[in-house]
Each structure stands twice: as structure tokens, then as C-alpha cells.
Design a protein around this motif. Structure first.
Motif, PDB file in Angstrom:
ATOM      1  N   CYS A 109      68.284 -54.136  76.407  1.00 50.94           N
ATOM      2  CA  CYS A 109      67.240 -53.251  76.923  1.00 50.94           C
ATOM      3  C   CYS A 109      65.900 -53.733  76.392  1.00 50.94           C
ATOM      4  CB  CYS A 109      67.478 -51.801  76.512  1.00 50.94           C
ATOM      5  SG  CYS A 109      66.207 -50.663  77.119  1.00 50.94           S
ATOM      6  N   ASP A 110      64.934 -53.927  77.289  1.00 55.33           N
ATOM      7  CA  ASP A 110      63.622 -54.437  76.894  1.00 55.33           C
ATOM      8  C   ASP A 110      62.595 -53.337  76.673  1.00 55.33           C
ATOM      9  OD1 ASP A 110      64.522 -57.076  77.043  1.00 55.33           O
ATOM     10  OD2 ASP A 110      64.121 -57.173  79.189  1.00 55.33           O
ATOM     11  N   ALA A 111      62.991 -52.089  76.853  1.00 59.41           N
ATOM     12  CA  ALA A 111      62.057 -50.974  76.677  1.00 59.41           C
ATOM     13  C   ALA A 111      62.521 -50.089  75.531  1.00 59.41           C
ATOM     14  CB  ALA A 111      61.961 -50.152  77.960  1.00 59.41           C
ATOM     15  N   ILE A 112      61.566 -49.620  74.747  1.00 58.31           N
ATOM     16  CA  ILE A 112      61.889 -48.680  73.680  1.00 58.31           C
ATOM     17  C   ILE A 112      61.953 -47.286  74.278  1.00 58.31           C
ATOM     18  CG2 ILE A 112      61.094 -47.682  71.503  1.00 58.31           C
ATOM     19  CD1 ILE A 112      59.765 -50.331  70.877  1.00 58.31           C
ATOM     20  N   SER A 113      63.072 -46.627  74.104  1.00 55.55           N
ATOM     21  CA  SER A 113      63.304 -45.331  74.731  1.00 55.55           C
ATOM     22  C   SER A 113      63.598 -44.279  73.673  1.00 55.55           C
ATOM     23  CB  SER A 113      64.482 -45.419  75.713  1.00 55.55           C
ATOM     24  OG  SER A 113      64.796 -44.140  76.227  1.00 55.55           O
ATOM     25  N   ARG A 114      63.120 -43.057  73.944  1.00 53.88           N
ATOM     26  CA  ARG A 114      63.429 -41.946  73.058  1.00 53.88           C
ATOM     27  C   ARG A 114      64.823 -41.379  73.335  1.00 53.88           C
ATOM     28  NH1 ARG A 114      58.286 -38.159  73.823  1.00 53.88           N
ATOM     29  NH2 ARG A 114      58.617 -38.878  75.953  1.00 53.88           N
ATOM     30  N   ILE A 115      65.431 -41.825  74.415  1.00 48.24           N
ATOM     31  CA  ILE A 115      66.799 -41.398  74.717  1.00 48.24           C
ATOM     32  C   ILE A 115      67.741 -42.072  73.730  1.00 48.24           C
ATOM     33  CG2 ILE A 115      68.594 -41.345  76.490  1.00 48.24           C
ATOM     34  CD1 ILE A 115      66.278 -41.771  78.526  1.00 48.24           C
ATOM     35  N   GLU A 116      68.665 -41.322  73.196  1.00 50.55           N
ATOM     36  CA  GLU A 116      69.601 -41.893  72.238  1.00 50.55           C
ATOM     37  C   GLU A 116      70.417 -43.005  72.906  1.00 50.55           C
ATOM     38  OE1 GLU A 116      70.016 -41.387  69.031  1.00 50.55           O
ATOM     39  OE2 GLU A 116      68.312 -40.019  69.017  1.00 50.55           O
ATOM     40  N   PRO A 117      70.546 -44.170  72.244  1.00 50.17           N
ATOM     41  CA  PRO A 117      71.300 -45.280  72.837  1.00 50.17           C
ATOM     42  C   PRO A 117      72.720 -44.900  73.243  1.00 50.17           C
ATOM     43  CG  PRO A 117      70.065 -46.046  70.934  1.00 50.17           C
ATOM     44  CD  PRO A 117      69.923 -44.552  70.966  1.00 50.17           C
ATOM     45  N   TYR A 295      57.095 -49.792  88.978  1.00 53.39           N
ATOM     46  CA  TYR A 295      56.133 -50.873  89.169  1.00 53.39           C
ATOM     47  C   TYR A 295      55.907 -51.640  87.874  1.00 53.39           C
ATOM     48  CZ  TYR A 295      54.900 -49.953  93.996  1.00 53.39           C
ATOM     49  OH  TYR A 295      54.948 -49.834  95.365  1.00 53.39           O
ATOM     50  N   ALA A 296      55.879 -50.943  86.750  1.00 50.23           N
ATOM     51  CA  ALA A 296      55.724 -51.634  85.467  1.00 50.23           C
ATOM     52  C   ALA A 296      56.890 -52.593  85.242  1.00 50.23           C
ATOM     53  CB  ALA A 296      55.637 -50.625  84.331  1.00 50.23           C
ATOM     54  N   GLU A 297      58.103 -52.151  85.593  1.00 50.02           N
ATOM     55  CA  GLU A 297      59.267 -53.029  85.454  1.00 50.02           C
ATOM     56  C   GLU A 297      59.178 -54.203  86.409  1.00 50.02           C
ATOM     57  OE1 GLU A 297      63.182 -50.903  84.075  1.00 50.02           O
ATOM     58  OE2 GLU A 297      62.348 -49.787  85.761  1.00 50.02           O
ATOM     59  N   LEU A 298      58.719 -53.958  87.634  1.00 49.22           N
ATOM     60  CA  LEU A 298      58.542 -55.046  88.601  1.00 49.22           C
ATOM     61  C   LEU A 298      57.568 -56.079  88.055  1.00 49.22           C
ATOM     62  CD1 LEU A 298      58.717 -56.295  91.522  1.00 49.22           C
ATOM     63  CD2 LEU A 298      56.753 -54.839  92.075  1.00 49.22           C
ATOM     64  N   PHE A 299      56.419 -55.636  87.534  1.00 54.51           N
ATOM     65  CA  PHE A 299      55.406 -56.565  87.047  1.00 54.51           C
ATOM     66  C   PHE A 299      55.906 -57.360  85.847  1.00 54.51           C
ATOM     67  CE2 PHE A 299      52.178 -53.198  88.612  1.00 54.51           C
ATOM     68  CZ  PHE A 299      52.363 -53.622  89.916  1.00 54.51           C
ATOM     69  N   ASN A 300      56.735 -56.750  85.010  1.00 53.93           N
ATOM     70  CA  ASN A 300      57.200 -57.417  83.793  1.00 53.93           C
ATOM     71  C   ASN A 300      58.466 -58.244  84.011  1.00 53.93           C
ATOM     72  OD1 ASN A 300      55.131 -56.282  82.286  1.00 53.93           O
ATOM     73  ND2 ASN A 300      56.331 -54.494  81.704  1.00 53.93           N
ATOM     74  N   SER A 301      59.124 -58.059  85.140  1.00 53.92           N
ATOM     75  CA  SER A 301      60.400 -58.735  85.364  1.00 53.92           C
ATOM     76  C   SER A 301      60.214 -60.235  85.562  1.00 53.92           C
ATOM     77  CB  SER A 301      61.103 -58.139  86.587  1.00 53.92           C
ATOM     78  OG  SER A 301      62.324 -58.815  86.840  1.00 53.92           O
ATOM     79  N   GLU A 302      61.142 -60.999  85.029  1.00 53.93           N
ATOM     80  CA  GLU A 302      61.123 -62.450  85.213  1.00 53.93           C
ATOM     81  C   GLU A 302      61.836 -62.865  86.493  1.00 53.93           C
ATOM     82  OE1 GLU A 302      62.881 -64.033  81.704  1.00 53.93           O
ATOM     83  OE2 GLU A 302      61.223 -63.431  80.387  1.00 53.93           O
ATOM     84  N   ASP A 303      62.567 -61.948  87.120  1.00 55.72           N
ATOM     85  CA  ASP A 303      63.315 -62.247  88.345  1.00 55.72           C
ATOM     86  C   ASP A 303      62.954 -61.232  89.413  1.00 55.72           C
ATOM     87  OD1 ASP A 303      65.402 -64.469  87.685  1.00 55.72           O
ATOM     88  OD2 ASP A 303      65.505 -63.085  85.986  1.00 55.72           O
ATOM     89  N   VAL A 304      62.143 -61.666  90.401  1.00 51.61           N
ATOM     90  CA  VAL A 304      61.694 -60.799  91.482  1.00 51.61           C
ATOM     91  C   VAL A 304      61.936 -61.522  92.802  1.00 51.61           C
ATOM     92  CG1 VAL A 304      59.765 -59.499  92.462  1.00 51.61           C
ATOM     93  CG2 VAL A 304      59.911 -59.831  89.973  1.00 51.61           C
ATOM     94  N   GLU A 305      62.409 -60.775  93.793  1.00 54.91           N
ATOM     95  CA  GLU A 305      62.637 -61.341  95.128  1.00 54.91           C
ATOM     96  C   GLU A 305      62.085 -60.392  96.176  1.00 54.91           C
ATOM     97  OE1 GLU A 305      66.746 -63.897  94.300  1.00 54.91           O
ATOM     98  OE2 GLU A 305      66.854 -61.993  95.373  1.00 54.91           O
ATOM     99  N   ILE A 306      61.754 -60.963  97.357  1.00 52.85           N
ATOM    100  CA  ILE A 306      61.275 -60.185  98.487  1.00 52.85           C
ATOM    101  C   ILE A 306      62.219 -60.415  99.656  1.00 52.85           C
ATOM    102  CG2 ILE A 306      59.724 -62.033  99.259  1.00 52.85           C
ATOM    103  CD1 ILE A 306      57.834 -59.906 100.323  1.00 52.85           C
ATOM    104  N   LEU A 307      62.470 -59.360 100.432  1.00 51.15           N
ATOM    105  CA  LEU A 307      63.333 -59.474 101.600  1.00 51.15           C
ATOM    106  C   LEU A 307      62.470 -59.839 102.794  1.00 51.15           C
ATOM    107  CD1 LEU A 307      66.204 -59.146 102.740  1.00 51.15           C
ATOM    108  CD2 LEU A 307      65.621 -56.752 103.238  1.00 51.15           C
TER     109      LEU A 307
END
Length: 381
Positions: A109-117, A295-307
Motif C-alpha cells: 500500500c502506497d498511501a498512509i491510512s487511518r484505517i487499521e491494516p 484522480y490523485a491515484e491516477l496522477f501518481n500511478s506508474e501504470d496508466v492506460e486509456i481505452l
């Protein structure tokens, strides 16, 4: 001569928020870290990823930092088309002077979450940031990744909400997917897939559908507005599993070409023309603050594709407008630019977009030449 573990990882952990390991000792320690993938039919055995000799500081403390970042390099999803993603979850342990510690579970997981793992790793929460509601268009591709484990009966259920013009009605729950063993699975939850499970229901009456785990529900609201050029993007989210976004706004192509130039017979000519077009995209309507997370995840992702024309093309998101209003009720549109990862795709989109314009334009008249259903007619009546 002794040591004690002052701070240890939890039983369940995320790679982004794994605590530093702190050991109190009065001697140098040889520390090894091993890990093995959790859900695999053939366990490869313990893999040694670090072996170091640590010396206590003046307070008798040994700090092992950023272990989560180290393990993250070994954990990854299996791409967009894989049904299972068992390489995002692992167990690791420490060996201190030849003695093993307890096993610790860790999830990519690349995001720090307050949800318990533990809520992610035991399958109580879908493997996405907490975005329980999503507005989709009927043609969009949708994915949901879950842990199918004994704690959730290894199944996901789905039901529809319909509207007949007067009343909203929920159908009975139907099992969408199940598994005989514990597995991390990506499910196709696109509208066409879900509606096919309920053949007796009028598709036009469906306003939403819900995926159900014992302690979590994901809601998909159907957006039936007509958009001129919706674009579908898919990307690997912070858990390295597939997620999608549909943009509903304007698209602008910024034509860029590079070429070589040479003079022949006193006239300049250009050769080896290559296009590296950049496309500016506007998100269009934002339905929920949860969309900003996507959108934040889209911008930070290393793997993005368009249909495009039924085929997924890899793209690179080059720039984004990351400004977000924190005022409740203010949902500003987003914008970003992308280029095709393969420059040859620029030529494909040029040709295909022109062809699509011809076919979708109906009848076009200009200088006594017209196109109807894709047929040229030089002798109009």
C-alpha cells in the motif's frame, strides 16, 4: 548480554506505515529479515532480503528504519488483466542472533491510512481507498479487488436498485463471485456484467448496484447523462490493483512533431517526421470528494492506460492540476495532460479519430460532396 524488542510491527501492516523496529541491547546484533508471499499455491520459502550487524547507540537502542519501503520493492500487483493478485500480500520475520521473531503480515500500500491494516488484510474492506460510492457511465469498465477469505465466507454478493418512475426497489442479493480457497481476486463489476446477472430486470430501470461483503458495501451509481467524448482510463491504485476513471469534459490535442530538415535543389524538405502529441483532458463533472482521491491515484500511478477503439493503450500522465477546494460542497473540475507511451499511437489516434468523425457525423455537405454512413457520393441528388 541480552536484548529486547522495544517496538515491533503489528500483526497486520501496510508497507506505507510500517513502524520502525526498535531493539534495546547491550551488544552488537546480527539481524536478518526474511519474507514469503502469503497467498500462493507453491510457497517459495523464506527469502532473505536483508542481513546487517547493528551496533546500539549511546542509549542502548538499535533502530531499523523504513522496512516497509524495503519490502514494498518485493510486493506488486499482477497487472490489469490478472484475475488474482497474490503478490501484494506477504509475511515477514526477523532473525536476531539466530533466533526467529513472530511472523508479521504486510500488505502492499502506497498511501498512509487511518484505517487499521487488519481491516484490509482480513478482507473486511475492499482493496481501495475508502470510496464507498462511485458514479459510473453504463459503458465504463469497472474493477473491484477483494480478499476472499474464511472471514467473509469467500464470496461477494451484489444487488440492484431500480426505479419504475415512482418507487425505488432493491432486488434480492445474488452471489457475484466465490472461491474455495483464500485468494486476492479482481472482479469485473462493469455495468454490462452486473445487469446480465439479472436478466429479468429492465436495464434502463437500474439506478445503482451494490457489492456486499459482511462489513463493507461498495455502491455504483449509474450516470445516464450523454457526454460527447467520455474517456476511460484505468490505472493501478495505491494497492497496485486495477481502478478506473471516466472523464466527461473537453479534450484538446496539442500537436507536436519533430523532424529532420535538409535542403534539396535549394528547397528545404523535412524527413523522419515523428509525432509526440500531448492531450489536455478536463474531468468534467465531479460527483463526490471521493473522486479527488481517484484522480490523485491516477496522477501518481506508474501504470496508466486509456481505452481507445476497444483497445487499451499505455499513456504517461505528464502534468496535473492538483488544486482541490477543501470547502464542503465545492467540487472543482480537474484537468491533466497525457502523452502516449508508444509514439506510434499518435498516428493511430489521428487516423481513428478522423474515421470516427466521418461515421458519427451522419450526413455532411460541403462543396457539393457529402458523406452518408461512411460512403462517399460524388453525385448528390
Amino acid at each position: 548480554m541480552s536484548y529486547s524488542i522495544t517496538q515491533a510491527p503489528g500483526v497486520y501492516n501496510l508497507t506505507s506505515s510500517l513502524r520502525d523496529i526498535v531493539i534495546t541491547s547491550d551488544e552488537d546484533l546480527t539481524i536478518k529479515i526474511y519474507f514469503a508471499y502469503f497467498y500462493q499455491t507453491e510457497t517459495p520459502g523464506d527469502l532473505l532480503i536483508i542481513e546487517e550487524v547493528y551496533t546500539p547507540d549511546n542509549d542502548g537502542k538499535i533502530y531499523i528504519r523504513d522496512v516497509g519501503k524495503l519490502i514494498r520493492n518485493y510486493l506488486y500487483g499482477s497487472g490489469f488483466t490478472a484475475e488474482t493478485h497474490n503478490l501484494i500480500f506477504a509475511q515477514f520475520k526477523l532473525e536476531i542472533n539466530g533466533t526467529d521473531t513472530d511472523l508479521y503480515n504486510i500488505l502492499c500500500c502506497d498511501a498512509i491510512s487511518r484505517i487499521e491494516p487488519v481491516n484490509f488484510t482480513l478482507g473486511n474492506v475492499f482493496l481501495h481507498n475508502m470510496k464507498p460510492v462511485k458514479w459510473i457511465i453504463p459503458t465504463s469498465k469497472e474493477y473491484k479487488t477483494v480478499f476472499l477469505s474464511a472471514t467473509n465466507s469467500r464470496k461477494v454478493e451484489v444487488f440492484l436498485t431500480t426505479f419504475d418512475g415512482q418507487n425505488y426497489t432493491n432486488t434480492d442479493k445474488v452471489t457475484l463471485t466465490t472461491s474455495a480457497t483464500d485468494v486476492i481476486k479482481t472482479i469485473d463489476v462493469s455495468f454490462d456484467v452486473i445487469r446480465a446477472i439479472f436478466p429479468a430486470v429492465d436495464p434502463d430501470s437500474i439506478v445503482a448496484y451494490r457489492l456486499v461483503l459482511p462489513e463493507e458495501i461498495a455502491v455504483y451509481m449509474i450516470d445516464r447523462e450523454h457526454y460527447i467524448l467520455p474517456l476511460q482510463f484505468r490505472f493501478l491504485n495505491v494497492f497496485n490493483v486495477p481502478e478506473t476513471i471516466v472523464t466527461r469534459g473537453d479534450v484538446v490535442r496539442k500537436g507536436i512533431s519533430t523532424f529532420e530538415k535538409s535542403r534539396i535543389s535549394h528547397v528545404d524538405r523535412k524527413f523522419n517526421v515523428e509525432r509526440s502529441d500531448e492531450f489536455a483532458v478536463n474531468s468534467g463533472k465531479i460527483f463526490s470528494p471521493h473522486d479527488y482521491d481517484r484522480y490523485a491515484e491516477l496522477f501518481n500511478s506508474e501504470d496508466v492506460e486509456i481505452l481507445f477503439s476497444g483497445e487499451w493503450k499505455k499513456v504517461i500522465v505528464t502534468e496535473d492540476d492538483s488544486s482541490v477546494s477543501l470547502r464542503a460542497g465545492s467540487l472543482n473540475q480537474k484537468s491533466f495532460t497525457f502523452t502516449f507511451a508508444d509514439p506510434n499511437d499518435n498516428n493511430i489516434i489521428l487516423g481513428e479519430s478522423f474515421f470516427r468523425w466521418i461515421l458519427s457525423g451522419g450526413t455532411w455537405i460541403d462543396n457539393n460532396m457529402w458523406i452518408d454512413a461512411g460512403q462517399w457520393n460524388d453525385n448528390p441528388t
